[in-house]
Design an enzyme around this catalytic site. Structure first.
Site, short mmCIF file in Angstrom:
data_model
loop_
_atom_site.label_atom_id
_atom_site.label_comp_id
_atom_site.label_asym_id
_atom_site.label_seq_id
_atom_site.Cartn_x
_atom_site.Cartn_y
_atom_site.Cartn_z
N LYS A 61 0.87 -1.19 0.00
CA LYS A 61 0.00 0.00 0.00
C LYS A 61 0.90 1.24 0.00
CE LYS A 61 -4.25 1.48 2.31
NZ LYS A 61 -5.04 1.80 1.12
N1 PMP Z 1 -7.62 -2.19 -2.87
C1 PMP Z 1 -7.10 -0.97 -2.76
C2 PMP Z 1 -6.38 -0.38 -3.92
C3 PMP Z 1 -7.21 -0.26 -1.57
O1 PMP Z 1 -6.71 0.96 -1.44
C4 PMP Z 1 -7.93 -0.85 -0.49
C5 PMP Z 1 -8.10 -0.08 0.79
N2 PMP Z 1 -7.02 -0.29 1.68
C6 PMP Z 1 -8.45 -2.13 -0.65
C7 PMP Z 1 -8.28 -2.77 -1.86
C8 PMP Z 1 -9.17 -2.83 0.46
O2 PMP Z 1 -8.26 -3.21 1.47
P1 PMP Z 1 -8.71 -3.33 2.98
O3 PMP Z 1 -9.89 -4.20 3.00
O4 PMP Z 1 -7.54 -3.94 3.66
O5 PMP Z 1 -9.01 -1.97 3.46
#
Ligand code: PMP
Length: 309
Positions: free
Chosen positions: A161
Site C-alpha cells: 500500500k
Molecule cells: N484495494 C485498494 C487499492 C485499496 O486501497 C484498499 C483499501 N485499503 C483495498 C483494496 C481494500 O483493502 P482493505 O480491506 O484492507 O481496506
C-alpha cells in the site's frame, strides 16, 4: 492531540512536514486505513482488525525498503493512544503512514556512496479523524471500467500500500466521477478484472463467490479476507479466487466492492449493464448484515477482531 509525529504525541496542527520531504516529492511512503466503530450500547470505540493492518504496513515497508522503527505491538499502542486522545463518540478513520522523511533532491533511497551506503531516513506518523461512509452502502452504486489500467506488480508493487501508487487510483476515480459514475473498476495490464480504486471486488455466480486472485495486481485486502472467511463459516458459501474476465461482471448475479473505507458496497450497474435485478442481492445483504454486526462488536465469535480503546 490526535496525531503521532516524529516520535511524539502532538496536536494535528503540529504534524507538518517540509516541502523537501522525499515522500512528498516521490511518493515514497506506505500507509494504512483503519476504521474504528462506535458501539453505542457499550459506549466504546472498537478498532477493527488493527493488528492485521500493522502487519500489512510492515510487509508494505519491507517491499519498498522503508524501515519502521516500531513493532506491531508498539504500533497498536500508538494507535490506541491517539484514538483515545480524540475522545470520539462516533466512527473514526485512522491513517498510519511510514515514509521517507529525508530532505533530499534525488531519487535514490540509498545515500552515503559505495563505502558507507545506507538507506535514507524514514519516519512514522499516524492520525485519527471522524469518518462516515465512503461509498453508498444503502443503495447500489454505478461503476465504469477505467480507461487506466491497474499498476502491474513489476511496475510498482500493487500488493504494497504505497502512497505513490494512488495516483493510478485517483486518476481512475476522477475519470469515473467526471463521467457521472460512483466508482471505477480497474483491469490488469493484460485485461483481467483487478479491483476498484480503493476496494476489492466480488461477484456472486451460481451461489458461489468469485474474486480476482492475489496475483491479479490487487491489494491483499483485510476486508477481502474477512468476507471470504465469514461467507464460508456463516453462510456456507465458498469463494473461488481466480482470474476474471470483464464480461463476467456483466453477467454476475450480484456484484459488490469491499474495503475498510467502502465496507460492503453493492453495485447495480457497470457501463450500462444492469447487474442482477438492479437491487441489493440476497447474498450481498446477508454479508452486509453480518459484517456490520461484527465490526460493531455484536458477534461474540468475532469479538477478537475488535479492539476497544
Ligand atoms: N484495494 C485498494 C487499492 C485499496 O486501497 C484498499 C483499501 N485499503 C483495498 C483494496 C481494500 O483493502 P482493505 O480491506 O484492507 O481496506
Amino acid at each position: 492531540m490526535q496525531a503521532f509525529f516524529e516520535g511524539k504525541y502532538v496536536d494535528m496542527a503540529d504534524a507538518r512536514v517540509s516541502v523537501m520531504t522525499h515522500a512528498l516529492n516521490y511518493g515514497t511512503g506506505v500507509f494504512e486505513g483503519i476504521r474504528g466503530y462506535w458501539n453505542s450500547e457499550e459506549e466504546q470505540l472498537l478498532l477493527f482488525r488493527v493488528r492485521e493492518h500493522f502487519e500489512r504496513i510492515h510487509r508494505s515497508a519491507r517491499i519498498v525498503r522503508i524501515n519502521i522503527p516500531y513493532t506491531v505491538d508498539e504500533l497498536v499502542d500508538i494507535c490506541a493512544n491517539v484514538v483515545r486522545s480524540g475522545n470520539f463518540r462516533e466512527d473514526v478513520y485512522v491513517r498510519p503512514l511510514a515514509y521517507k522523511s529525508a530532505l533530499q533532491i534525488g531519487l535514490s533511497m540509498i545515500v552515503g556512496g559505495p563505502d558507507e551506503p545506507r538507506l535514507v531516513d524514514d519516519d512514522f506518523t499516524l492520525f485519527a479523524v471522524p469518518f462516515g461512509n465512503y461509498l453508498d452502502i444503502e443503495k447500489p452504486i454505478r461503476c465504469t471500467i477505467a480507461s487506466w489500467r491497474r499498476v502491474n506488480d513489476n511496475m510498482i508493487p500493487a500488493r504494497a500500500k504505497v502512497t505513490g501508487v494512488y495516483i493510478n487510483s485517483s486518476m481512475a476515480k476522477t475519470e469515473a466521477v467526471e463521467a457521472g459514475f460512483d466508482e471505477a473498476i480497474m483491469l490488469t495490464h493484460d485485461g483481467h478484472v483487478s479491483e476498484g480504486t480503493g476496494e476489492n471486488l466480488f461477484v456472486v455466480r451460481d451461489n458461489r463467490l468469485v474474486t480476482p486472485s492475489v496475483s491479479e495486481d490487487v491489494l491483499e485486502g483485510i476486508t477481502r479476507s474477512t468476507i471470504i472467511q465469514i461467507a464460508r463459516d456463516e453462510l456456507g458459501l465458498e469463494t473461488v479466487e481466480r482470474p476474471m474476465d470483464r464480461t463476467e461482471l456483466f453477467i454476475a448475479d450480484e456484484l459488490f466492492l469491499v474495503g475498510t473505507g467502502a465496507q460492503i458496497s453493492p453495485v447495480s450497474e457497470i457501463d450500462g449493464r444492469i447487474i442482477g435485478d438492479g437491487h441489493i442481492g440476497a447474498v450481498t445483504r446477508a454479508l452486509q448484515d453480518l459484517y456490520f454486526d461484527i465490526v460493531r462488536g455484536r458477534q461474540s465469535a468475532y469479538r477478537k477482531w475488535c479492539m476497544s480503546v
